[in-house]
Design a protein around this motif. Structure first.
Motif: not given
Lengths: 102, 166, 211, 434
Positions: D74-78, D152-154, D241-245
């Motif tokens: 999954i690549t998040p839309a944003r 992830p930024l934090l 940091f790799h939450l969205e991965y």
């Protein structure tokens, strides 16, 4: 290909320096202005190292070493100033930071 | 100097430099800067400066750019806004001047031809850690110490500046 | 509130000694478990089945009289008491004159059941119990978990009770297990598949576990 | 030497430096799961099997890979797609590049040629490790930035701040080693550690620089983001940091962590634990004085093979072997015991055959050099694997630092200590008169 010598290296350094100047002049973001500055310092380093190689003299390399060290200091102080400015003025746009010139 | 190394590094360095000043996202600029530094480091390696090659990687690409990137994230800098004209008249003038200056420099450098190169082969350890160390700790000792002092002052200054005002 | 932090000695403050001691503790556990695996408290589940406590509320079953008919009289006490509304009973006339009704359909939706045991408490006839010891109820479709009369009376999980002396299965060997009507009529649907995990052949070795 | 031979050797060196960390990933994952289980009195993974062979749960590493490959990516839309996709690649590449400068055996001298057994022979090899190691921050930063999401930024900021802070202690703790061995070439450092101190103690870095060793290992833990410094991705409480991965990209981040462990333990071994040195057996001792090693190796092999054969012969007829396995190891199965018996048998026969061959045809100088290199490689790998295990061991022993404690330890504890270590080392060297 033609042999690469001093003119080529100096030309490359000149191009890089010139791009750095352009970046410093045209960009608004203070951080990008910094990066332009770094480009220029790098170009100078290239000239120094080229000269050292050309005359078989290490002074150029030593000077380049000092330039790198001082550039690191400059970045540290400069970016701290940037953080402080961002905290107070909430912007790092150099056009907005003209309090001293008005 | 190896022509292939020079031309590939030159192309990469110039492209990256153009990216630095043309990208709107500061992070893209910073990464392009890192690429530029690495290309220059490779050039240093080709110019028999192995110590500077590593230092360039370590200090510039490894520390300075990382620090810049860190600040970008800390300030959460988005893309540069482009309100109004991109370049003001004064800046345009200055850029034109710089352009002329740069061209002049370039032409001068090329026209001057090759200055006389030092005779003889390179010393064995030219640009190695030992020879650079010898230079720094003998003839350049005072500047070296002063640089250390500048570093110290810089660290203190950075800490004072970055500290929240009380 | 201020909690005073404990005073640390010098050796504790430099961490290193204490860290090495801690590493010794964990390494001790590791080595002990590496060389004495059989002493490890872990139960290797499909191979070893740990018996549940006798009072544990496991899957339901329906008890039968000595003649093999279900004890249930379809009085509707259990669906009334059920907080999850998972019991569904349809009554019919009993065949014997001395009892009023018997269940034609007795279904429990095990996915809705909360295993509270209220049905057992509510039953005036001791007809429903939760003592099969069956806790692994497996199925591949939702419908598998709606168990009917036949399964509740004679399901495979009930065989587990044979180990218990006080709970002999009521119909003796040779006696008719099924009530007069056919299972299709009883539950209103076809025979159930057995709700038990099919073990792969690699799991053939079953160790005995002391209860 | 012909050019193609040279190129093959160069490619081989690069391949070895590439394969070692990658090969250690499944082993480390297995250790992480199985060792942690034993430390916590659990059995750990033991279900996945191929043809009924479970190998104590190592098949689970394979199962993990299969799972991660086939999960939805999954690549998040944003997200910012460029940075988002670049991040795991950058992280992995630089982690692997770092390993290139480590020597895994002494320079091999065969047929008048010198083959350095390290992928990248650099004079300032140590600085290379530090330089490329500091590039690892980019992967984290890109992941945090590319995800374009707050946590992830934090996490990225937290992680990069930690890595920048501990790089200082890491670099400074090494200075003492450089002063004592007065070289920055990693192979030379290892070579210098073959000397003996007081005639019996190997002059390993940890012996001459114990404080630096402790600081270095702690900083290496922090650099690899391992417990007790794993604030970047503290699995149980902080969002990393790799939450969205997901899927393979996430797997790359996980693998990077284990490559970091390999690199950190490789560097620890090289600087402080004698690298490829076998204690008391230097390269000169092994290759020189022919007959010494030439007989020792085949003799060892023969003894080893005989021992294994003997144990098999004693155990097999009584089926005690199988029963012992079954009693000791809950997850050992019948054909697993058979399988291991066959493997051991083949190994024993192989050892005997090799021993006999070496005994009948004593190796020349080249053969001796090759055997020496092989032994040193084994020594290096054993040490690296042990320290990789130590990283895991530490993880399951120590609790995590709080973030302010982490920073306080890094800046107020380890940095001054490392500086003091440099000064003290300087004074001692002056006194010794080196």
């Amino acid at each position: 290909m033609a042999p690469v010598g001093m003119p080529h290296l100096l030309g490359l350094a000149g191009v890089l320096f010139f791009i750095g100047v352009l970046g410093m002049l045209t960009r608004r973001n203070a951080l990008t202005v910094f990066m332009g500055l770094e480009l220029q310092l790098n170009a100078v380093n290239l000239v120094l190292v080229t000269a050292a190689r050309h005359w078989h003299n290490l002074d150029g390399q030593v000077l380049a070493f000092f330039v790198i060290a001082v550039a690191a200091v400059e970045v540290a102080v400069g970016l701290s100033i940037l953080i402080a400015v961002q905290r107070v003025r909430d912007t790092v746009n150099v056009d907005d930071l003209s309090a001293l010139s008005e | 100097m190896n022509a292939i190394l020079f031309w590939s590094c030159a192309v990469v360095a110039v492209t990256a430099a153009l990216f630095v000043i043309s990208r709107r996202s500061p992070l893209a600029s910073a990464v392009a800067l890192a690429v530029n530094m690495v290309a220059l480091a490779a050039l240093f390696a080709g110019l028999s400066a192995p110590f500077l090659f590593i230092i360039q990687l370590l200090v510039y690409a490894g520390a300075v750019v990382v620090f810049i990137v860190f600040v970008i994230m800390l300030l959460n800098l988005g893309e540069e806004e482009t309100r109004g004209a991109l370049v003001s008249r004064g800046k345009l003038l200055a850029s034109a001047l710089a352009c002329c200056l740069g061209l002049a420099l370039l032409l001068r450098a090329v026209a001057a031809g090759t200055p006389r190169e030092a005779a003889g082969a390179l010393p064995a350890d030219f640009g190695g850690i030992e020879s650079i160390g010898q230079e720094i700790f003998t003839r350049w000792l005072l500047p070296f110490e002063v640089t250390g002092l500048i570093l110290l002052v810089g660290i203190v200054g950075a800490v004072v500046l970055a500290k929240r005002g009380e | 509130m201020k909690v005073p932090s404990p005073k640390l000695t010098f050796w504790e403050r430099i961490y290193v000694v204490e860290i090495i001691r801690g590493l010794g503790v964990t390494m001790g556990h590791l080595l002990k478990n590496l060389f004495r695996q059989s002493e490890m408290p872990t139960v290797q589940f499909p191979e070893e089945i740990k018996p549940v406590a006798t009072r544990h509320r496991s899957r339901h079953r329906l008890t039968v009289r000595e003649d093999g008919t279900p004890k249930c009289v379809a009085c509707m006490c259990c669906p009334t008491a059920c907080p999850a509304s998972c019991i569904h009973i349809i009554a019919q006339e009993a065949d014997a004159p001395w009892k009023e009704k018997k269940p034609r359909v007795f279904e429990i939706d095990l996915l809705r059941c909360v295993f509270c045991g209220f049905c057992v408490e509510a039953c005036p006839e001791d007809a429903i119990r939760m003592d099969t010891g069956e806790v692994t109820i497996v199925g591949t479709r939702r419908e598998d978990f709606i168990v009917g009369l036949d399964f509740l009376l004679h399901g495979e999980g009930n065989a587990w009770r044979e180990g218990r002396p006080e709970e002999k299965p009521q119909p003796g060997p040779g006696e008719p297990l099924l009530p007069p009507s056919t299972p299709e009529e009883e539950s209103g649907r076809g025979p159930r598949q057995v709700l038990r995990p099919k073990l792969p052949s690699a799991w053939e070795t079953v160790r005995e576990v002391k209860p | 030497m012909e050019p193609w031979v040279e190129w093959t050797i160069m490619g081989g060196r690069a391949a070895v430096a590439w394969v070692i960390p990658l090969m250690l990933i499944p082993l480390l994952v297995w250790m992480e799961r199985k060792a942690s289980a034993y430390i916590q009195d659990r059995t750990g993974p033991n279900r996945a099997a191929i043809l009924g062979l479970r190998f104590g749960g190592i098949i689970h590493a394979l199962a993990d890979v299969v799972k991660l490959i086939f999960k939805e990516d999954i690549t998040p839309a944003r997200a910012r797609p460029f940075w988002y996709n670049l991040a795991p690649i950058v992280a992995m590449t630089f982690a692997l590049l770092t390993f290139a400068a480590l020597p895994f055996a002494d320079v091999l001298r065969v047929g008048g040629h010198e083959i350095p057994l390290q992928a990248l022979r650099l004079n300032p090899g140590l600085l290379w490790m530090l330089a490329i190691g500091s590039f690892g921050v980019f992967g984290i930063v890109f992941a945090g930035w590319g995800s374009n999401s707050s946590y992830p930024l934090l996490g990225g900021i937290r992680g990069s701040a930690q890595m920048i802070s501990y790089e200082l202690s890491l670099g400074l703790s090494v200075v003492g080693i450089l002063m004592i061995f007065s070289t920055i070439d990693l192979n030379e450092i290892v070579r210098a550690q073959g000397k003996l101190l007081f005639g019996f103690l190997p002059m390993w870095g940890v012996v001459v620089q114990p404080v630096a060793a402790v600081i270095f290992m702690a900083a290496a833990l922090a650099e690899a983001n391992r417990n007790p410094f794993d604030l970047m991705e503290a699995d149980s409480e902080i969002v990393a940091f790799h939450l969205e991965y997901s899927s393979l990209r996430f797997a790359l981040f996980m693998m990077t962590e284990y490559v970091h462990i390999t690199v950190a333990s490789g560097l620890t071994v090289t600087l402080f634990f004698g690298g490829w040195q076998i204690p008391w057996l230097t390269t000169e001792r092994l290759t020189g004085s022919a007959g010494d090693l030439a007989l020792a190796v085949p003799a060892l092999l023969v003894v080893l093979g005989l021992l294994v054969l003997l144990s098999l012969v004693l155990l097999a007829p009584t089926r005690r072997w199988h029963r012992t396995l079954q009693r000791l190891y809950v997850d050992a199965r019948r054909h697993e015991a058979k399988f291991w018996t066959v493997v051991l048998l083949l190994q024993a026969i192989g050892a005997l055959a090799l021993g006999a061959y070496l005994f009948l045809n004593p190796p020349g100088a080249d053969g001796l050099a090759a055997i020496t290199a092989a032994l040193q490689f084994v020594s290096f790998m054993v040490k690296v694997t042990f320290f990789g295990f130590a990283f895991i061991w530490v993880r399951w022993t120590l609790p995590r630092f709080r973030y302010d404690q982490l920073m306080a330890l890094g800046w107020k504890g380890m940095l001054p200590l490392a500086l003091a270590n440099v000064v003290v080392t300087g004074f001692v060297l002056l006194l010794v008169g080196k």
